[in-house]
Design a protein around this motif. Structure first.
Motif, PDB file in Angstrom:
ATOM      1  N   LEU A 147       0.825  -1.206   0.000  1.00 20.11           N
ATOM      2  CA  LEU A 147       0.000   0.000   0.000  1.00 20.11           C
ATOM      3  C   LEU A 147       0.862   1.259   0.000  1.00 20.11           C
ATOM      4  O   LEU A 147       0.654   2.165  -0.815  1.00 20.11           O
ATOM      5  N   VAL A 148       1.827   1.325   0.892  1.00 25.61           N
ATOM      6  CA  VAL A 148       2.706   2.494   0.970  1.00 25.61           C
ATOM      7  C   VAL A 148       3.467   2.675  -0.348  1.00 25.61           C
ATOM      8  O   VAL A 148       3.589   3.789  -0.865  1.00 25.61           O
ATOM      9  N   ARG A 149       3.971   1.573  -0.920  1.00 27.53           N
ATOM     10  CA  ARG A 149       4.686   1.637  -2.199  1.00 27.53           C
ATOM     11  C   ARG A 149       3.793   2.133  -3.322  1.00 27.53           C
ATOM     12  O   ARG A 149       4.159   3.029  -4.085  1.00 27.53           O
ATOM     13  N   GLU A 150       2.606   1.542  -3.446  1.00 26.84           N
ATOM     14  CA  GLU A 150       1.691   1.919  -4.526  1.00 26.84           C
ATOM     15  C   GLU A 150       1.286   3.391  -4.439  1.00 26.84           C
ATOM     16  O   GLU A 150       1.245   4.094  -5.444  1.00 26.84           O
ATOM     17  N   ILE A 151       0.977   3.854  -3.230  1.00 29.91           N
ATOM     18  CA  ILE A 151       0.583   5.261  -3.080  1.00 29.91           C
ATOM     19  C   ILE A 151       1.749   6.175  -3.437  1.00 29.91           C
ATOM     20  O   ILE A 151       1.568   7.186  -4.119  1.00 29.91           O
ATOM     21  N   ALA A 152       2.964   5.823  -3.029  1.00 35.16           N
ATOM     22  CA  ALA A 152       4.141   6.621  -3.388  1.00 35.16           C
ATOM     23  C   ALA A 152       4.347   6.636  -4.902  1.00 35.16           C
ATOM     24  O   ALA A 152       4.631   7.691  -5.483  1.00 35.16           O
ATOM     25  N   GLU A 153       4.210   5.470  -5.548  1.00 33.11           N
ATOM     26  CA  GLU A 153       4.394   5.407  -7.002  1.00 33.11           C
ATOM     27  C   GLU A 153       3.351   6.235  -7.743  1.00 33.11           C
ATOM     28  O   GLU A 153       3.666   6.909  -8.716  1.00 33.11           O
ATOM     29  N   GLU A 154       2.111   6.184  -7.287  1.00 33.37           N
ATOM     30  CA  GLU A 154       1.019   6.855  -8.005  1.00 33.37           C
ATOM     31  C   GLU A 154       0.909   8.340  -7.703  1.00 33.37           C
ATOM     32  O   GLU A 154       0.454   9.107  -8.552  1.00 33.37           O
ATOM     33  N   THR A 155       1.294   8.750  -6.484  1.00 36.71           N
ATOM     34  CA  THR A 155       1.037  10.132  -6.061  1.00 36.71           C
ATOM     35  C   THR A 155       2.269  10.890  -5.584  1.00 36.71           C
ATOM     36  O   THR A 155       2.190  12.098  -5.357  1.00 36.71           O
TER      37      THR A 155
END
Length: 149
Positions: free
Chosen positions: A52-60
């Motif tokens: 979750l933390v990785r995906e949010i960082a990648e997307e935003t």
């Protein structure tokens, strides 16, 4: 045709009484042009919170603190593809969003804007699981330790 099952995590990312929602790029094959919460699929071996933390960082471009699980749901995105989604409460460290190519727009939205912009299925899940009634989302989080499970 082979059936596919996907596990994904999404974040109800909040800062100062607003929720971050993102709009998928128009050419995205799954839900192009629709608003959603940031997040995505797990990589093999990742924990739910790490993904979750990785995906949010990648997307935003945002760093977030992953908090408690709000709800889980499952949807058929096609006759041969099912996605299970675990949605977590997250607190953003800042509101300086830098979108990836996967999304075309973003909004730090209040409750009424979230209800108006998110896809009806997501709004329904939020209503079913009491997301709109959670004070810590709409009135500010205070101390991040207060929402970590």
């Amino acid at each position: 045709m082979e059936k596919t099952f996907v596990l994904a995590v999404k974040g109800v990312v909040v800062k100062d009484g607003r929720m971050l929602i993102v709009k998928r790029s128009a050419d995205d094959e799954t839900g192009g042009g629709t608003w959603e919460c940031p997040g995505g699929k797990l990589d093999f071996g990742e924990t739910l919170e790490t993904a979750l933390v990785r995906e949010i960082a990648e997307e935003t471009g945002l760093e977030v603190v992953a908090g408690q699980l709000l709800f889980a749901t499952s949807i058929l995105t096609s006759p041969v593809r099912q996605v299970a989604i675990l949605t977590y409460l997250c607190q953003a460290e800042s509101d300086d969003v830098r979108l990836s190519a996967e999304h075309a727009d973003f909004c730090w939205a209040g409750k009424d804007e979230v209800k108006a912009l998110l896809a009806p299925g997501i709004v329904s899940d939020f209503e079913k699981h009491g997301v709109f009634e959670r004070a810590e989302i709409w009135e500010g989080m205070g101390n991040p330790a207060s929402f970590i499970h």
